[in-house]
Design a protein around this motif. Structure first.
Motif, mmCIF file in Angstrom:
data_model
loop_
_atom_site.group_PDB
_atom_site.id
_atom_site.type_symbol
_atom_site.label_atom_id
_atom_site.label_comp_id
_atom_site.label_asym_id
_atom_site.label_seq_id
_atom_site.Cartn_x
_atom_site.Cartn_y
_atom_site.Cartn_z
ATOM 1 N N ASN A 227 30.905 28.386 28.378
ATOM 2 C CA ASN A 227 30.380 29.722 28.680
ATOM 3 C C ASN A 227 31.256 30.447 29.697
ATOM 4 O O ASN A 227 31.459 31.666 29.608
ATOM 5 C CB ASN A 227 28.946 29.616 29.191
ATOM 6 C CG ASN A 227 27.984 29.160 28.113
ATOM 7 O OD1 ASN A 227 28.314 29.170 26.927
ATOM 8 N ND2 ASN A 227 26.796 28.743 28.507
ATOM 9 N N ALA A 228 31.777 29.705 30.670
ATOM 10 C CA ALA A 228 32.646 30.319 31.673
ATOM 11 C C ALA A 228 33.955 30.798 31.040
ATOM 12 O O ALA A 228 34.435 31.908 31.322
ATOM 13 C CB ALA A 228 32.931 29.326 32.792
ATOM 14 N N LEU A 229 34.549 29.975 30.181
ATOM 15 C CA LEU A 229 35.803 30.372 29.534
ATOM 16 C C LEU A 229 35.614 31.598 28.640
ATOM 17 O O LEU A 229 36.455 32.501 28.619
ATOM 18 C CB LEU A 229 36.345 29.200 28.714
ATOM 19 C CG LEU A 229 36.881 28.004 29.521
ATOM 20 C CD1 LEU A 229 37.180 26.826 28.594
ATOM 21 C CD2 LEU A 229 38.127 28.404 30.310
ATOM 22 N N VAL A 230 34.504 31.627 27.905
ATOM 23 C CA VAL A 230 34.238 32.786 27.051
ATOM 24 C C VAL A 230 34.037 34.035 27.899
ATOM 25 O O VAL A 230 34.562 35.115 27.570
ATOM 26 C CB VAL A 230 33.010 32.519 26.162
ATOM 27 C CG1 VAL A 230 32.569 33.806 25.458
ATOM 28 C CG2 VAL A 230 33.319 31.439 25.134
ATOM 29 N N GLN A 231 33.297 33.908 28.995
ATOM 30 C CA GLN A 231 33.051 35.078 29.842
ATOM 31 C C GLN A 231 34.347 35.601 30.450
ATOM 32 O O GLN A 231 34.575 36.815 30.511
ATOM 33 C CB GLN A 231 32.054 34.729 30.950
ATOM 34 C CG GLN A 231 31.604 35.927 31.775
ATOM 35 C CD GLN A 231 30.959 36.998 30.930
ATOM 36 O OE1 GLN A 231 30.023 36.718 30.179
ATOM 37 N NE2 GLN A 231 31.446 38.230 31.035
ATOM 38 N N LEU A 234 36.162 37.503 27.847
ATOM 39 C CA LEU A 234 35.569 38.828 27.661
ATOM 40 C C LEU A 234 35.927 39.761 28.816
ATOM 41 O O LEU A 234 36.051 40.980 28.632
ATOM 42 C CB LEU A 234 34.052 38.706 27.537
ATOM 43 C CG LEU A 234 33.539 37.994 26.274
ATOM 44 C CD1 LEU A 234 32.031 37.774 26.360
ATOM 45 C CD2 LEU A 234 33.874 38.813 25.032
ATOM 46 N N ASP A 235 36.070 39.195 30.012
ATOM 47 C CA ASP A 235 36.407 40.004 31.191
ATOM 48 C C ASP A 235 37.894 40.325 31.273
ATOM 49 O O ASP A 235 38.332 41.020 32.197
ATOM 50 C CB ASP A 235 35.983 39.273 32.471
ATOM 51 C CG ASP A 235 34.467 39.198 32.617
ATOM 52 O OD1 ASP A 235 33.771 39.982 31.945
ATOM 53 O OD2 ASP A 235 33.990 38.350 33.397
ATOM 54 N N GLY A 236 38.680 39.795 30.330
ATOM 55 C CA GLY A 236 40.110 40.085 30.325
ATOM 56 C C GLY A 236 40.904 39.296 31.342
ATOM 57 O O GLY A 236 42.004 39.719 31.738
ATOM 58 N N ASN A 242 42.930 31.758 34.868
ATOM 59 C CA ASN A 242 41.779 30.978 34.414
ATOM 60 C C ASN A 242 41.459 29.802 35.321
ATOM 61 O O ASN A 242 40.319 29.586 35.719
ATOM 62 C CB ASN A 242 42.009 30.467 32.988
ATOM 63 C CG ASN A 242 41.483 31.442 31.955
ATOM 64 O OD1 ASN A 242 40.935 32.487 32.299
ATOM 65 N ND2 ASN A 242 41.659 31.108 30.690
ATOM 66 N N ALA A 243 42.485 29.004 35.637
ATOM 67 C CA ALA A 243 42.259 27.786 36.415
ATOM 68 C C ALA A 243 41.670 28.110 37.782
ATOM 69 O O ALA A 243 40.791 27.396 38.285
ATOM 70 C CB ALA A 243 43.560 27.011 36.555
ATOM 71 N N GLN A 244 42.135 29.199 38.376
ATOM 72 C CA GLN A 244 41.638 29.570 39.702
ATOM 73 C C GLN A 244 40.216 30.107 39.640
ATOM 74 O O GLN A 244 39.387 29.809 40.514
ATOM 75 C CB GLN A 244 42.571 30.624 40.311
ATOM 76 C CG GLN A 244 42.164 31.060 41.716
ATOM 77 C CD GLN A 244 43.146 32.088 42.286
ATOM 78 O OE1 GLN A 244 44.185 32.361 41.677
ATOM 79 N NE2 GLN A 244 42.804 32.629 43.439
ATOM 80 N N ARG A 245 39.909 30.858 38.617
ATOM 81 C CA ARG A 245 38.592 31.490 38.516
ATOM 82 C C ARG A 245 37.522 30.575 37.912
ATOM 83 O O ARG A 245 36.326 30.838 38.058
ATOM 84 C CB ARG A 245 38.699 32.747 37.650
ATOM 85 C CG ARG A 245 39.437 33.911 38.304
ATOM 86 C CD ARG A 245 38.529 34.650 39.281
ATOM 87 N NE ARG A 245 37.361 35.184 38.613
ATOM 88 C CZ ARG A 245 37.325 36.376 38.008
ATOM 89 N NH1 ARG A 245 38.401 37.135 37.967
ATOM 90 N NH2 ARG A 245 36.205 36.802 37.444
ATOM 91 N N LEU A 246 37.940 29.524 37.201
ATOM 92 C CA LEU A 246 36.992 28.718 36.440
ATOM 93 C C LEU A 246 35.872 28.105 37.289
ATOM 94 O O LEU A 246 34.696 28.211 36.911
ATOM 95 C CB LEU A 246 37.738 27.631 35.667
ATOM 96 C CG LEU A 246 36.876 26.757 34.754
ATOM 97 C CD1 LEU A 246 36.159 27.604 33.702
ATOM 98 C CD2 LEU A 246 37.734 25.683 34.071
ATOM 99 N N PRO A 247 36.148 27.456 38.423
ATOM 100 C CA PRO A 247 35.041 26.857 39.190
ATOM 101 C C PRO A 247 33.993 27.882 39.616
ATOM 102 O O PRO A 247 32.782 27.623 39.530
ATOM 103 C CB PRO A 247 35.748 26.239 40.399
ATOM 104 C CG PRO A 247 37.152 25.986 39.929
ATOM 105 C CD PRO A 247 37.464 27.129 39.018
#
Length: 692
Positions: A227-231, A234-236, A242-247
């Motif tokens: 769900n986090a990766l999909v969001q 979608l947020d561009g 990705n790696a930094q924002r994922l947690p």
């Protein structure tokens, strides 16, 4: 419903069917009779099926649809499609029927036949059947099953289907699941394997769980990650970020993500065992119910179908829990006071206290619904920290485990979604004679329902006098309903350990109604009590073809029952069509909304003066009950505290007219019963779709 008809531009294929042929001496219809006066088996499961359990488990490791052989984008993995069958369709048949090509052709019907799995004795028949009916793969013996065969079958199916994909379809993915036998009782391992595979990170080594929740935690983590990766997509968010924002995004998704929980809780009522004892040399000490692999297959199959967490709790139901439940049902039937019922519910909770591990409590708190495989109504128990039974917290559906052979056959049978979005035809079958005071009250209620539903463009209601089982059958054949309401008296015969309906003056167990609609509502008393392990009409209606059945555990007040059924039908009507105002999209969610919002009716029916006050209008001003339903008055109904908050909201409404002291007193004396939560919904109601 037939498999989904494709819309313009869509790709659609027939649902896949796997056939598992068992070395049965008789047919699968030789199970438990409707009445327990005949000879019973020495347990709940036909042990002739044991040799093919690995075959069933193997089929569940193969693709459940063609899309699983593609490298899907993450948004496709997340979304799925509720219009298509999401389950493994596995036909469990006696192996002698492999010689009956006409039977197999009817069995296959609209499906795509993929594989026959049988024991060595039936391989010659399986080979002839597979060749004549164009199965995708040659048949295999249970003894051949291993990882190499699974690898080969995934590759063969992907290659066979490759030519039929459009040119712009995603690339093929031939990656298989990891095979394991025997089953370790980890109900989440199979859905975890499938989700990890679809996300491109398949499990290469299977975990060795030490608890029933071994893979459940990892499965939830994987859903949060998806769900986090999909969001972020979608947020561009760029791949570099990705790696930094994922947690951080996963923490945010943890507060938003709710997935179904499939819960298998085993244990058999002592009274059921007593009725199964003393015949054919069976005693209480030799009665058998030790089939954990079968229950693990049930939970695993359902968890894969519903994209849910699966948990198997073996032998978690104690005799003391069934005794406490039987005492509650008996006390209710004997008109125990509200205070008396509260004491019986407290004793039930005390008997079940060991069930509530920290893992189970947390799993329920993050669940969107419960699909329970059990002989016990878990929804009557109160989650630690809550103030009312679990049925008020989230939607719950039930599939009974006894007899276990029937449970397995029903679970594996094709479960295609039923699309009700084009409208509902409702048949209300009045089975109580007009001279009966209860029948007179119920007829008034149905007249009101008929008038209200006449304003709904997507709903048609027919009320029919049906004072014999034949009349019920004729009305069903004439109206062809989607929903059948059986307004009848119920009976609970403790001498036979059965519970059924009285149609006119004729007892019925529901096997004389003919072809049933998808949803059946039993507007009748104690049609499915569970404390004594009775053979119930609710369970038998599921066996007869209904997809979902609403039943009552205890005797219910006719006026209250009418109010709850009317509310349920109203919410169903509001959930259909493009202009639907009801947010729920399937029958299970609508039922829970009706059940949980009906708690205010429970309050008002506890005291005649409170009821009169609640429904009284002052000129053009809405009645207190109308005010309750249209505004929270600063008191939202919290999950787990519905009754407490409903009381406080009524009191807040009463303050406007200076009636708050009287309302407080009416709520205390004589008190009220949590009647709305004493109903259960059996079968697969989430597969009845009101919008697609």
């Amino acid at each position: 419903m037939q498999p989904h008809e494709p819309r313009p531009g869509e790709v659609s294929f027939r649902p896949i069917l796997y056939v598992v042929a068992a070395p049965l001496s008789g047919g699968l219809d030789d199970g438990e009779p409707s009445y327990l006066t005949d000879t019973l088996p020495g347990g709940t499961f036909d042990e002739d099926l044991l040799p093919v359990l690995p075959g069933i488990w193997y089929a569940m490791h193969l693709p459940k649809n063609r899309f699983e052989t593609l490298d899907l984008p993450l948004r496709g993995v997340q979304a799925g499609d509720s219009r298509y069958s999401k389950s493994h369709n596995i036909a469990l048949v006696p192996d002698q029927l492999l010689r009956d090509v006409d039977f197999l052709r009817r069995l296959i019907g609209p499906h795509e036949p993929a594989l026959i799995i049988a024991t060595d004795r039936a391989m010659a028949d399986a080979a002839l059947a597979a060749a004549s009916l164009d199965f995708s793969l040659p048949p295999v013996s249970v003894d051949e099953i291993d990882q190499a065969l699974l690898d080969k079958h995934w590759g063969s199916l992907a290659d066979r289907w490759a030519a039929e994909w459009p040119a712009d379809a995603p690339a093929l993915d031939r990656t298989p699941l990891r095979w394991s036998w025997p089953i370790d009782g980890d109900g989440s391992l199979l859905p975890l394997q499938r989700l990890r595979r679809l996300m491109g990170s398949p499990l290469t080594v299977l975990p060795n769980p030490k608890t029933p929740f071994g893979s459940a935690h990892e499965l939830r983590f994987t859903w949060l990650r998806l769900n986090a990766l999909v969001q972020m997509e979608l947020d561009g968010i760029s791949p570099d970020e990705n790696a930094q924002r994922l947690p951080e995004e996963m923490r945010r998704q943890a507060a938003l993500t709710r997935t179904p929980l499939t819960l298998g809780v085993s244990g058999t009522a002592p009274r059921y065992i007593r009725f199964a004892s003393g015949v054919d040399g069976v005693s209480q000490s030799t009665f058998r119910d030790d089939y954990p692999d079968v229950r693990a297959i049930l939970v695993g199959h359902a968890a894969v179908r519903e994209d849910s967490t699966g948990v198997v709790l073996e032998d978690a139901l104690t005799p003391a829990m069934f005794v406490a439940l039987a005492n509650l049902e008996r006390g209710w039937a004997e008109n125990a006071s509200a205070a008396g019922v509260r004491k019986l519910l407290k004793r039930l909770d005390e008997s079940a206290a060991p069930l509530w591990t920290e893992d189970l409590v947390q799993a329920i708190k993050v669940a969107s619904r419960l699909d329970i495989y059990s002989n016990f109504p878990i929804g009557l128990l109160t989650l630690p920290g809550d103030q009312e039974p679990l049925a008020g917290r989230l939607p719950i559906s039930y599939s009974p485990l006894n007899p276990l052979t029937r449970a397995l056959q029903f679970e594996l049978s094709p479960q295609h979604p039923t699309d009700l979005s084009s409208g509902l035809t409702i048949l209300i079958a009045e089975c109580i004679p007009g001279a009966d005071p209860v029948g007179q009250i119920s007829r008034k209620g149905w007249s009101t329902v008929e008038a209200e539903m006449s304003t709904q463009p997507h709903v048609h209601v027919t009320v029919a006098e049906t004072l014999t089982p034949t009349a019920v059958r004729d009305a069903i054949e004439r109206v062809h309903p989607d929903v059948l309401v059986l307004s009848a008296h119920g009976f609970h015969d403790t001498s036979l350990n059965v519970a059924g309906l009285i149609i006119g003056d004729t007892p019925s167990m529901g096997d004389d109604f003919g072809e049933l609609p998808p949803l059946v509502i039993l507007s009748a008393c104690h049609t499915t009590p569970r404390g004594g392990g009775v053979v119930s009409v609710g369970d038998l209606l599921i066996r007869a073809g209904a997809k979902a059945v609403v039943t009552a555990l205890v005797p219910v007040l006719v006026q209250h029952n009418s109010a709850l059924t009317s509310r349920f039908l109203r919410y169903l009507a509001l959930a259909i069509g493009e202009d639907a105002s009801e947010p729920a999209t399937n029958v299970l969610d609508v039922w829970h909304r009706a059940q949980s919002s009906n708690v205010v009716i429970d309050l008002t029916y506890g005291n005649e003066r409170l009821r009169a006050w609640s429904f009284r209008r002052d000129g053009t001003k809405p009645s207190p009950i109308e005010q309750f339903m249209t505004s929270d008055h600063g008191v939202p109904l919290r999950v787990g505290h519905l009754y407490e908050d409903a009381e406080q909201r009524l009191i807040e409404i009463a303050k406007a007219t200076g009636d708050d002291a009287k309302v407080r007193n009416w709520l205390r004396v004589p008190g009220y019963l949590p009647e709305s939560l004493m109903y259960t919904l059996l079968g697969h109601p989430a597969s009845l779709l009101l919008r697609t």
